[in-house]
Write a protein that holds these residues in place. Sequence first.
Motif, PDB file in Angstrom:
ATOM      1  N   LEU A  39       8.674  -1.335  -8.674  1.00 27.43           N
ATOM      2  CA  LEU A  39       8.684  -2.115  -9.923  1.00 27.43           C
ATOM      3  C   LEU A  39       9.241  -3.402  -9.504  1.00 27.43           C
ATOM      4  CD1 LEU A  39       7.612  -2.376 -12.658  1.00 27.43           C
ATOM      5  CD2 LEU A  39       9.989  -1.697 -13.513  1.00 27.43           C
ATOM      6  N   LEU A  40      10.352  -3.629  -8.929  1.00 29.18           N
ATOM      7  CA  LEU A  40      11.096  -5.112  -8.621  1.00 29.18           C
ATOM      8  C   LEU A  40      10.429  -5.682  -7.419  1.00 29.18           C
ATOM      9  CD1 LEU A  40      14.679  -4.198  -9.254  1.00 29.18           C
ATOM     10  CD2 LEU A  40      13.043  -5.422 -11.019  1.00 29.18           C
ATOM     11  N   ASN A  41       9.772  -5.133  -6.605  1.00 29.92           N
ATOM     12  CA  ASN A  41       9.268  -5.604  -5.189  1.00 29.92           C
ATOM     13  C   ASN A  41       8.401  -6.798  -5.488  1.00 29.92           C
ATOM     14  OD1 ASN A  41      11.213  -3.935  -3.851  1.00 29.92           O
ATOM     15  ND2 ASN A  41       9.741  -2.573  -2.829  1.00 29.92           N
ATOM     16  N   PRO A  42       7.125  -6.585  -6.240  1.00 29.34           N
ATOM     17  CA  PRO A  42       6.515  -7.408  -6.459  1.00 29.34           C
ATOM     18  C   PRO A  42       7.008  -8.681  -7.005  1.00 29.34           C
ATOM     19  CG  PRO A  42       5.466  -5.347  -7.286  1.00 29.34           C
ATOM     20  CD  PRO A  42       6.857  -5.156  -7.063  1.00 29.34           C
ATOM     21  N   PHE A  43       7.871  -8.498  -8.102  1.00 33.18           N
ATOM     22  CA  PHE A  43       8.591  -9.840  -8.293  1.00 33.18           C
ATOM     23  C   PHE A  43       9.256 -10.563  -7.578  1.00 33.18           C
ATOM     24  CE2 PHE A  43       7.726  -7.056 -11.989  1.00 33.18           C
ATOM     25  CZ  PHE A  43       7.098  -7.899 -12.933  1.00 33.18           C
ATOM     26  N   ILE A  44      10.138  -9.563  -6.553  1.00 32.43           N
ATOM     27  CA  ILE A  44      10.840 -10.031  -5.500  1.00 32.43           C
ATOM     28  C   ILE A  44      10.173 -10.835  -4.610  1.00 32.43           C
ATOM     29  CG2 ILE A  44      12.498  -9.625  -3.694  1.00 32.43           C
ATOM     30  CD1 ILE A  44      13.458  -7.141  -5.188  1.00 32.43           C
ATOM     31  N   TYR A  45       9.119 -10.537  -4.037  1.00 30.43           N
ATOM     32  CA  TYR A  45       8.486 -11.283  -3.054  1.00 30.43           C
ATOM     33  C   TYR A  45       7.538 -12.212  -3.590  1.00 30.43           C
ATOM     34  CZ  TYR A  45       9.375  -7.757   0.628  1.00 30.43           C
ATOM     35  OH  TYR A  45       9.866  -7.038   1.760  1.00 30.43           O
TER      36      TYR A  45
ATOM     37  N   SER B 270      13.886 -12.278   0.389  1.00 32.57           N
ATOM     38  CA  SER B 270      12.962 -11.196  -0.413  1.00 32.57           C
ATOM     39  C   SER B 270      13.128  -9.940   0.152  1.00 32.57           C
ATOM     40  CB  SER B 270      11.747 -11.527  -0.418  1.00 32.57           C
ATOM     41  OG  SER B 270      11.432 -12.984  -1.181  1.00 32.57           O
ATOM     42  N   HIS B 271      12.961  -9.847   1.590  1.00 34.28           N
ATOM     43  CA  HIS B 271      13.001  -8.844   2.697  1.00 34.28           C
ATOM     44  C   HIS B 271      14.601  -8.421   2.605  1.00 34.28           C
ATOM     45  CE1 HIS B 271      13.315  -6.215   6.448  1.00 34.28           C
ATOM     46  NE2 HIS B 271      12.228  -5.854   5.894  1.00 34.28           N
ATOM     47  N   LEU B 272      15.697  -8.836   2.548  1.00 32.63           N
ATOM     48  CA  LEU B 272      16.933  -8.376   2.557  1.00 32.63           C
ATOM     49  C   LEU B 272      17.086  -7.942   1.238  1.00 32.63           C
ATOM     50  CD1 LEU B 272      19.032 -11.250   4.315  1.00 32.63           C
ATOM     51  CD2 LEU B 272      18.587  -8.749   4.876  1.00 32.63           C
ATOM     52  N   ILE B 273      16.636  -8.313  -0.042  1.00 35.79           N
ATOM     53  CA  ILE B 273      16.941  -7.777  -1.176  1.00 35.79           C
ATOM     54  C   ILE B 273      16.327  -6.270  -1.508  1.00 35.79           C
ATOM     55  CG2 ILE B 273      16.430  -7.707  -3.660  1.00 35.79           C
ATOM     56  CD1 ILE B 273      16.540 -10.933  -3.243  1.00 35.79           C
ATOM     57  N   VAL B 274      15.144  -6.335  -0.793  1.00 31.49           N
ATOM     58  CA  VAL B 274      14.210  -4.897  -0.936  1.00 31.49           C
ATOM     59  C   VAL B 274      15.018  -4.160  -0.172  1.00 31.49           C
ATOM     60  CG1 VAL B 274      12.291  -3.882  -0.003  1.00 31.49           C
ATOM     61  CG2 VAL B 274      12.131  -6.044  -1.415  1.00 31.49           C
ATOM     62  N   VAL B 275      15.329  -4.349   1.329  1.00 31.54           N
ATOM     63  CA  VAL B 275      16.188  -3.247   2.192  1.00 31.54           C
ATOM     64  C   VAL B 275      17.427  -2.777   1.415  1.00 31.54           C
ATOM     65  CG1 VAL B 275      17.501  -3.473   4.336  1.00 31.54           C
ATOM     66  CG2 VAL B 275      15.156  -4.258   4.576  1.00 31.54           C
ATOM     67  N   THR B 276      18.266  -3.987   0.829  1.00 31.07           N
ATOM     68  CA  THR B 276      19.472  -3.392   0.109  1.00 31.07           C
ATOM     69  C   THR B 276      19.227  -2.488  -0.848  1.00 31.07           C
ATOM     70  OG1 THR B 276      20.317  -5.469   0.669  1.00 31.07           O
ATOM     71  CG2 THR B 276      21.522  -4.172  -0.920  1.00 31.07           C
ATOM     72  N   LEU B 277      18.141  -2.639  -1.664  1.00 34.42           N
ATOM     73  CA  LEU B 277      17.764  -1.708  -2.998  1.00 34.42           C
ATOM     74  C   LEU B 277      17.399  -0.322  -2.153  1.00 34.42           C
ATOM     75  CD1 LEU B 277      15.663  -4.017  -5.275  1.00 34.42           C
ATOM     76  CD2 LEU B 277      18.109  -2.953  -5.693  1.00 34.42           C
ATOM     77  N   PHE B 278      16.374  -0.376  -1.423  1.00 36.15           N
ATOM     78  CA  PHE B 278      15.979   0.934  -0.919  1.00 36.15           C
ATOM     79  C   PHE B 278      16.916   1.584   0.049  1.00 36.15           C
ATOM     80  CE2 PHE B 278      12.396   3.163   1.471  1.00 36.15           C
ATOM     81  CZ  PHE B 278      11.645   3.671   0.480  1.00 36.15           C
TER      82      PHE B 278
ATOM     83  N   CYS C  31       0.878  -1.114  -0.015  1.00 34.86           N
ATOM     84  CA  CYS C  31      -0.023  -0.060   0.166  1.00 34.86           C
ATOM     85  C   CYS C  31       0.766   1.355   0.084  1.00 34.86           C
ATOM     86  CB  CYS C  31      -1.052  -0.032   1.385  1.00 34.86           C
ATOM     87  SG  CYS C  31      -1.954   1.185   1.344  1.00 34.86           S
ATOM     88  N   LEU C  32       2.044   1.212   0.873  1.00 32.37           N
ATOM     89  CA  LEU C  32       2.789   2.322   0.873  1.00 32.37           C
ATOM     90  C   LEU C  32       3.431   2.778  -0.382  1.00 32.37           C
ATOM     91  CD1 LEU C  32       4.548   2.192   4.400  1.00 32.37           C
ATOM     92  CD2 LEU C  32       3.181   4.145   3.362  1.00 32.37           C
ATOM     93  N   GLU C  33       3.922   1.392  -0.989  1.00 33.10           N
ATOM     94  CA  GLU C  33       4.837   1.838  -2.368  1.00 33.10           C
ATOM     95  C   GLU C  33       3.584   2.186  -3.459  1.00 33.10           C
ATOM     96  OE1 GLU C  33       7.094  -1.607  -3.180  1.00 33.10           O
ATOM     97  OE2 GLU C  33       8.773  -0.784  -1.925  1.00 33.10           O
ATOM     98  N   ILE C  34       2.445   1.807  -3.429  1.00 30.87           N
ATOM     99  CA  ILE C  34       1.540   2.041  -4.681  1.00 30.87           C
ATOM    100  C   ILE C  34       1.289   3.680  -4.074  1.00 30.87           C
ATOM    101  CG2 ILE C  34      -0.836   2.011  -5.154  1.00 30.87           C
ATOM    102  CD1 ILE C  34      -0.812  -0.991  -4.462  1.00 30.87           C
ATOM    103  N   LEU C  35       1.116   4.245  -2.894  1.00 30.20           N
ATOM    104  CA  LEU C  35       0.991   5.651  -2.883  1.00 30.20           C
ATOM    105  C   LEU C  35       1.807   6.354  -3.290  1.00 30.20           C
ATOM    106  CD1 LEU C  35      -1.102   5.287   0.779  1.00 30.20           C
ATOM    107  CD2 LEU C  35      -2.129   5.687  -1.679  1.00 30.20           C
ATOM    108  N   LEU C  36       3.343   5.813  -2.885  1.00 30.72           N
ATOM    109  CA  LEU C  36       4.441   6.571  -3.146  1.00 30.72           C
ATOM    110  C   LEU C  36       4.630   6.801  -4.708  1.00 30.72           C
ATOM    111  CD1 LEU C  36       7.037   7.945  -1.893  1.00 30.72           C
ATOM    112  CD2 LEU C  36       8.039   5.519  -2.207  1.00 30.72           C
ATOM    113  N   THR C  37       4.352   5.767  -5.253  1.00 33.60           N
ATOM    114  CA  THR C  37       4.580   5.989  -6.829  1.00 33.60           C
ATOM    115  C   THR C  37       3.245   6.912  -7.268  1.00 33.60           C
ATOM    116  OG1 THR C  37       3.237   3.803  -7.048  1.00 33.60           O
ATOM    117  CG2 THR C  37       5.778   3.889  -7.151  1.00 33.60           C
ATOM    118  N   SER C  38       2.065   6.837  -6.679  1.00 33.27           N
ATOM    119  CA  SER C  38       1.252   7.614  -7.151  1.00 33.27           C
ATOM    120  C   SER C  38       1.197   8.897  -6.923  1.00 33.27           C
ATOM    121  CB  SER C  38      -0.122   7.224  -6.434  1.00 33.27           C
ATOM    122  OG  SER C  38      -0.495   5.601  -6.995  1.00 33.27           O
ATOM    123  N   VAL C  39       2.121   9.323  -6.005  1.00 31.90           N
ATOM    124  CA  VAL C  39       2.483  10.848  -5.783  1.00 31.90           C
ATOM    125  C   VAL C  39       3.457  11.544  -6.882  1.00 31.90           C
ATOM    126  CG1 VAL C  39       3.752  12.356  -4.370  1.00 31.90           C
ATOM    127  CG2 VAL C  39       2.290  10.650  -3.282  1.00 31.90           C
TER     128      VAL C  39
END
Length: 271
Positions: free
Chosen positions: A227-233, A186-194, A10-18
Motif C-alpha cells: 500500500l505504501l510503495n506507490p506513495f513512496i516512489y 525510495s528504494h531504501l525505504i521499501v527494502v527496510t519495510l520488506f 506487477c509483482l506486488e499487484i499479483l502478491l496482494t491479489s493472491v
Amino acid sequence: MYFFLGNLSCLEILLTSVIIPKMLSDFLSRQHTISFAACITQFYFYFFLGASEFLLLAVMSVDHYLAICHPLRYPLLMSGAVCIRVALACWVGGLVPVLGPTVAVALLPFCKQGAVVQHFFCDSGPLLRLACTNTKKLEETDFVLASLVIVSSLLITAVSYGLIVLAVLSIPSASGRQKAFSTCTSHLIVVTLFYRSAIFLYVRPSQSGSVDTNWAVTVITTFVTPLLNPFIYALRNEQVKESLKDMFRKVVADFLMNLLLDNCLNEKAVR
C-alpha cells in the motif's frame, strides 16, 4: 531503472491479489472456508512472488549502483536485452525453489478433514502446525531456502549501497551528493519495510510454533508495504508532487467557494 520498477509493481499487484480477494470474500460472505487445492495454490504463489520480489529488490540495488557509480557505462551494462534477461531470471528464481517445499506440504498427512488454519491465508507456519507428522526436516529446509533467498539478496543490497555511499561521499559538491542520495531513498525505504518483516517471519528454524505472533507482522508484509510503495516512489517524483499540490489547491478552492455560496444563500434566506 523504470523497467525494474514496473516489474516490482506487477509483482506486488499479483502478491496482494493472491491474498486480499479471498480474504475480503470470506469477510463479506462470513464463510471462512478454502479448499485444500486452493490453499496449496495460494501457498505456492505467495512464496513464489515473494521470493521473486526479494531477488528483484537486490537487482534494483545493483542497478542503482551502476547508474550512480558508472553513469557513462550504464547504457551499455544495462541495455534493454540485459534488463529483460535479469528480470526474467528474478521471476524464474522465485518460481523454481518454491516448487519443492510446496509439493512437500501438499503431501503431508493432516490430522483431520476441515481443519482450521489459524491465519487469514495459507502461510507455511499454520499449515505445518496442522500436520500429523514431524515437520522438523521440512521446517529446516524452509529455513535454508528462506535464508538463501532473503539473506543473499539482502547482502547484495547492502554491498551495493555500501559502494554507493563511498562513491557519493567522494562527490565534491553538496548538491551532487544530495541528488545521488535522493535517487536511492525510495528504494531504501521499501527494502527496510520488506526485509524487516520477512526476516522476522521466515529466517528462523521453527515456524509452526509462533502463529499468533506472526499475524501482525504478516499484515505489514502483505498489506502495509504494497500500500505504501506507490506513495513512496511517487512522492519522490517532482511531477507527481506538483500534480498533488494542484489537486489540493483545487479541492481547497472548491470547498471555500461552496462555503461562501452557502453563506450567501443563508443570508438571503434570513432577509
